[in-house]
Scaffold this motif. Structure first.
Motif, PDB file in Angstrom:
ATOM      1  N   GLU A 301      -1.936   0.643   5.179  1.00 59.54           N
ATOM      2  CA  GLU A 301      -1.728   1.971   5.747  1.00 59.54           C
ATOM      3  C   GLU A 301      -0.473   2.644   5.206  1.00 59.54           C
ATOM      4  O   GLU A 301      -0.229   3.812   5.507  1.00 59.54           O
ATOM      5  N   THR A 302       0.342   1.910   4.450  1.00 61.03           N
ATOM      6  CA  THR A 302       1.585   2.456   3.901  1.00 61.03           C
ATOM      7  C   THR A 302       1.365   2.841   2.445  1.00 61.03           C
ATOM      8  O   THR A 302       0.829   2.065   1.659  1.00 61.03           O
ATOM      9  N   VAL A 303       1.803   4.027   2.107  1.00 61.26           N
ATOM     10  CA  VAL A 303       1.576   4.565   0.766  1.00 61.26           C
ATOM     11  C   VAL A 303       2.772   4.255  -0.126  1.00 61.26           C
ATOM     12  O   VAL A 303       3.922   4.378   0.299  1.00 61.26           O
ATOM     13  N   GLY A 304       2.511   3.854  -1.335  1.00 61.58           N
ATOM     14  CA  GLY A 304       3.573   3.668  -2.324  1.00 61.58           C
ATOM     15  C   GLY A 304       4.104   2.249  -2.352  1.00 61.58           C
ATOM     16  O   GLY A 304       4.171   1.566  -1.328  1.00 61.58           O
ATOM     17  N   CYS A 305       4.479   1.802  -3.546  1.00 62.38           N
ATOM     18  CA  CYS A 305       5.019   0.450  -3.706  1.00 62.38           C
ATOM     19  C   CYS A 305       6.334   0.296  -2.959  1.00 62.38           C
ATOM     20  O   CYS A 305       6.565  -0.707  -2.283  1.00 62.38           O
ATOM     21  N   ASN A 306       7.215   1.286  -3.051  1.00 61.35           N
ATOM     22  CA  ASN A 306       8.494   1.220  -2.351  1.00 61.35           C
ATOM     23  C   ASN A 306       8.286   1.197  -0.848  1.00 61.35           C
ATOM     24  O   ASN A 306       8.922   0.435  -0.122  1.00 61.35           O
ATOM     25  N   GLY A 307       7.392   2.055  -0.368  1.00 61.05           N
ATOM     26  CA  GLY A 307       7.122   2.086   1.062  1.00 61.05           C
ATOM     27  C   GLY A 307       6.550   0.777   1.564  1.00 61.05           C
ATOM     28  O   GLY A 307       6.909   0.301   2.638  1.00 61.05           O
ATOM     29  N   ARG A 308       5.668   0.168   0.786  1.00 60.10           N
ATOM     30  CA  ARG A 308       5.088  -1.109   1.200  1.00 60.10           C
ATOM     31  C   ARG A 308       6.127  -2.220   1.186  1.00 60.10           C
ATOM     32  O   ARG A 308       6.104  -3.105   2.042  1.00 60.10           O
ATOM     33  N   ALA A 309       7.025  -2.200   0.222  1.00 57.80           N
ATOM     34  CA  ALA A 309       8.080  -3.217   0.182  1.00 57.80           C
ATOM     35  C   ALA A 309       8.985  -3.094   1.406  1.00 57.80           C
ATOM     36  O   ALA A 309       9.350  -4.091   2.025  1.00 57.80           O
ATOM     37  N   ARG A 310       9.364  -1.865   1.744  1.00 59.52           N
ATOM     38  CA  ARG A 310      10.197  -1.672   2.938  1.00 59.52           C
ATOM     39  C   ARG A 310       9.452  -2.096   4.197  1.00 59.52           C
ATOM     40  O   ARG A 310      10.015  -2.743   5.087  1.00 59.52           O
ATOM     41  N   ARG A 311       8.181  -1.738   4.287  1.00 58.69           N
ATOM     42  CA  ARG A 311       7.390  -2.112   5.460  1.00 58.69           C
ATOM     43  C   ARG A 311       7.230  -3.620   5.549  1.00 58.69           C
ATOM     44  O   ARG A 311       7.228  -4.190   6.642  1.00 58.69           O
ATOM     45  N   LEU A 312       7.122  -4.285   4.412  1.00 62.16           N
ATOM     46  CA  LEU A 312       6.953  -5.735   4.404  1.00 62.16           C
ATOM     47  C   LEU A 312       8.153  -6.440   5.021  1.00 62.16           C
ATOM     48  O   LEU A 312       7.995  -7.326   5.870  1.00 62.16           O
ATOM     49  N   VAL A 313       9.366  -6.054   4.620  1.00 64.73           N
ATOM     50  CA  VAL A 313      10.541  -6.724   5.188  1.00 64.73           C
ATOM     51  C   VAL A 313      10.689  -6.398   6.673  1.00 64.73           C
ATOM     52  O   VAL A 313      11.171  -7.220   7.455  1.00 64.73           O
ATOM     53  N   GLU A 314      10.249  -5.203   7.090  1.00 64.41           N
ATOM     54  CA  GLU A 314      10.304  -4.870   8.510  1.00 64.41           C
ATOM     55  C   GLU A 314       9.356  -5.753   9.318  1.00 64.41           C
ATOM     56  O   GLU A 314       9.667  -6.139  10.451  1.00 64.41           O
TER      57      GLU A 314
END
Length: 802
Positions: A301-314
């Motif tokens: 549901e998160t767009v973009g590689c950077n956004g997914r990386a940030r969401r992953l650590v969260e």
């Protein structure tokens, strides 16, 4: 007839009676005793004559005789069936029942005690056996109760570590153990791990009783200097899961029943432990599956590689680790990190050694994902995993061990699955970003880029593609000169997506430009566009808003073909939608003959907003509510610099990455001249750049050299005062400069947020302000939360006539 047996004499009857006879004085002194008693006790008459009967009692019976029998005998005159123990001549005991009768003498005073003694050895043996059986039955009942309580307690246990409580309790109650210890088998380390805090890790190769019990699957007895231990294995289907050790301060003997009870405790606890382990494994698998499913869903549901990386650590903190860090580059600083809020230790990025990073990348390229352990400087355990997808290592994932990992939810298989899913999701996002960038580059190349240069207006635009779309779309905007004194503004939206829509958009944009130069007005442009799309199927049902602005008079003529209404924000932040001159989309049969236009005069300082429906349409909200929100945002930000206005409005209307449709926004600022704005860092070295930029801007407004010199010098002096007196040369602060032209007056505003310190000497006081006062016509100083200097200077003919 047979002869009658001779009668026995009374002496023979007394001496050989089947019970013992004793004649005593009232104080217990033995006067006479028969042979039967002598045979039972092994004494001779000489040994007993003159002795008190209390002397041949066993210790307990002697005390009982003196405290109970003798007083009762003198009170009641007799006692019957008193259980007593006599001490034989060889030291053994004679169990007996005693009757005693006190006979009075001629004067009525106690004279003689007649005592009869019956051998009760057989009876007492039976009673002891009966008592032993009764006690054995009571112990068995107690053991059954304790085993039932153990089963019930173990049934309520949810974690293996809780098994020690019921076992320790039963060890104290059933065996009176001084201590009871429980060890659980750790197959990974081939050792027994204690559940009590003062216990030691026991290797399976250790010669001690715990390791022997685990190896033999049998109860082991051990006696040492510290006491005795009996160790029973915790078994489930002949698999050893641990041991329980009952510890005693001294050597003790236990019967077979007690040993069997210890063995049974081990079996019951082992079965309970096996059930708990199965439950924990089921729970762990369910947690892992749920977490990984939630992780995949959130990342998708998160767009973009950077956004997914940030969401992953969260998502990883704190459920999986106390600290997580992702580095998508082969080397360098970590790009994304997160720490648990409850972790009071430093959450700064960890530095992964180059050799560890190289090992992780090599392992990721070689095959299955494996974790590489890492120990921090403060002793925390960590692991580094490769983020791998499609035979490519994208980067590394660092996890610092947390409470959940200690609880057993985290294992090698879970970490491998986690790293694989994360790497695949990030790689999908990377590929999607690349595709989107290609599509959006094509989209931007089809949009108009360079506007006509004119100081009377400025234009900014924003384009935001749909969140889930990777194709080019049909939204476009354009600004072009229709004459030397007018400008055309158009925003349109072609039906559909893909190359066909983009191609149609390019042709429609060119057609609008070509038709607008005929200077027939917006209504005629739309009528000609209807004729154009009649033979151009891809352009049919396109929505379009077209306006022409006369730059000298401010007259605005506009027409809308099925498009959302333009929004005009007048000076002071008064918004109004332009609802006039509306008709259907291009190519609509009923709309083609009814094209009309509307006109109004736009005050200088106004802003005109034109946009596509992607800005105001949103699922779950009514269109009029979204339009009201746009008007409110535009009014709220009417003084926002134009350069950031389009981004501010699009972010306010479409928070996050965007909506379900493409969005175009065009904002036109209609003013005499754009203001000069600068945020100057509080460094004296920055004054040269400020002076040059302000001088260029003043020159672009047609202001002569003489006036420019005075305005630039006064502004630089005001900024220098703010840097020195307001901020005390604190280079982390900034000074705001705003300059505007109103007719023949230049107004300059210099503001800081500091607290001015007093001058260091009388010579320094007021020198800069005096200079500014000479250079400018008006000077106002406002000191509040900071200091604001307002300056005005006339230029041109009016300045020369001062």
């Amino acid at each position: 007839m047979p002869a009658e047996p001779p009668e026995d004499s009374a002496e023979d009857l007394y001496d050989s009676a089947p019970c013992g006879y004793l004649s005593l004085r009232p104080d217990g002194t033995i006067v006479r005793v028969n042979r039967t008693f002598l045979d039972w006790t092994g004494y001779s008459r000489e040994q007993l004559a003159g002795r008190r009967v209390q002397e041949i009692y066993a210790a307990g019976s002697r005390i009982f005789h003196e405290t109970h029998v003798a007083p009762l005998l003198h009170i009641q005159g007799e006692v019957r069936e008193i259980a007593a123990e006599f001490r034989r001549a060889d030291g053994t005991r004679l169990d007996a029942l005693v009757n005693a009768l006190l006979r009075d003498g001629p004067a009525g005073t106690p004279a003689t005690v007649r005592m009869t003694v019956f051998d009760a050895t057989t009876r007492r043996t039976y009673e002891r056996e009966l008592l032993a059986e009764r006690r054995r039955a009571e112990r068995n009942a107690t053991r059954v109760r304790l085993l039932q309580e153990l089963v019930v307690s173990c049934a309520a246990i949810e974690h293996a570590e809780q098994i020690a409580g019921p076992i320790v309790q039963i060890g104290g109650e059933a065996f009176a153990a001084a201590r009871t210890g429980v060890w659980l088998l750790d197959p990974a380390e081939a050792a027994l791990r204690p559940l009590h805090p003062d216990g030691d890790l026991v290797s399976l190769d250790d010669p001690g009783p715990e390791a022997r019990a685990a190896a033999r699957l049998e109860v082991v007895r051990h006696t040492g200097e510290d006491g005795a231990r009996i160790v029973a294995p915790l078994l489930a289907d002949l698999r050893v899961l641990g041991v329980v050790s009952f510890m005693f301060t001294a050597d003790q003997s236990f019967d077979d029943g007690e040993i069997e009870l210890m063995r049974t405790i081990g079996r019951q606890a082992g079965q309970a432990l096996d059930r708990i382990r199965l439950l924990e494994e089921t729970t762990r698998r369910a947690w892992q599956s749920g977490f990984l499913a939630r992780l995949s869903r959130n990342l998708d549901e998160t767009v973009g590689c950077n956004g997914r990386a940030r969401r992953l650590v969260e998502l990883l903190v704190p459920d999986v680790a106390d600290y997580a860090q992702i580095d998508l580059a082969p080397a360098g600083e970590p790009a994304w990190r997160a720490a648990a809020p409850t972790d009071g230790r430093d959450a700064a990025g960890w530095t992964i050694p180059h050799d560890v990073r190289a090992t992780v990348h090599a392992a990721g390229r070689a095959g299955p994902v494996t974790a590489v352990p890492l120990i921090s400087t403060d002793g925390r355990r960590a692991m580094v995993l490769p983020l791998r997808a499609r035979n490519t290592v994208l980067g590394t994932l660092l996890l610092v061990a947390g409470d959940v990992a200690a609880a057993g939810n985290i294992g090698p298989e879970f970490l491998a699955d986690l790293a694989y899913r994360a790497g695949l999701s990030l790689d999908n996002a990377r590929l999607a970003e690349r595709d989107r960038e290609v599509a959006h580059t094509l989209q931007r190349s089809l949009l108009a880029g360079q506007w006509p240069k004119d100081p009377r207006y400025r234009v900014v635009t924003a384009y935001r593609p749909a969140v889930h779309s990777l194709e080019v779309g049909g939204d476009w905007y354009d600004v072009f000169a229709t004459s030397a004194e007018s400008v055309g503004i158009v925003v349109g939206d072609v039906v559909g997506r893909g190359l066909h829509a983009a191609s149609a958009m390019g042709q429609l944009r060119s057609a609008v430009r070509a038709l607008a130069t005929a200077r027939d007005g917006p209504a005629e442009v739309l009528r000609h566009m209807d004729d154009f799309v009649a033979s151009f199927a891809a352009g049919q049902m396109t929505t379009l808003a077209y306006a022409e602005l006369a730059l000298d008079t401010g007259e605005l003529r506009y027409a809308c073909a099925g498009h959302p209404p333009p929004l005009l924000v007048q000076p002071g932040g008064v918004p109004s939608f332009l609802w006039g001159a509306r008709s259907g989309p291009l190519g609509a049969t009923a709309a083609g003959r009814g094209r009309r236009e509307a006109a109004l005069t736009v005050p200088r300082g106004s802003r005109l907003l034109m946009y596509t429906d992607g800005l105001v349409e949103r699922r779950g909200e009514r269109l009029h509510q979204r339009l009201d929100r746009l008007a409110a945002l535009a009014a709220e930000h009417w003084q926002t610099p134009l350069a950031s206005l389009a981004g501010t409005l699009s972010d306010g209307m479409l928070p996050g990455e965007g909506g379900h449709d493409d969005m175009c926004l065009l904002a036109l600022d209609y003013a005499d001249a754009p203001p000069f704005r600068a945020d100057v860092p509080a460094r004296m070295s920055e004054l040269a750049g400020l002076r040059a930029a302000l001088d260029r801007w003043l020159g672009a407004q047609g202001i002569g050299d003489y006036d420019r010199f005075g305005i630039v010098l006064a502004t630089a002096e005001a900024v220098a005062n703010s840097i020195e007196h307001g901020y005390g040369l604190d280079e982390s602060r900034t000074v705001n400069v705003l300059a505007q032209v109103d007719d023949d007056v230049v107004a300059v505003r210099v503001a800081d947020a500091g607290q001015w310190r007093p001058p260091r000497s009388a010579l320094q006081r007021g020198r800069g302000l005096a200079l500014i006062g000479r250079l400018m016509d008006d000077l106002v100083i406002d000191r509040g939360s900071g200091t604001t200097v307002l300056m005005r200077r006339r230029f041109g003919d009016q300045a020369r006539r001062r």
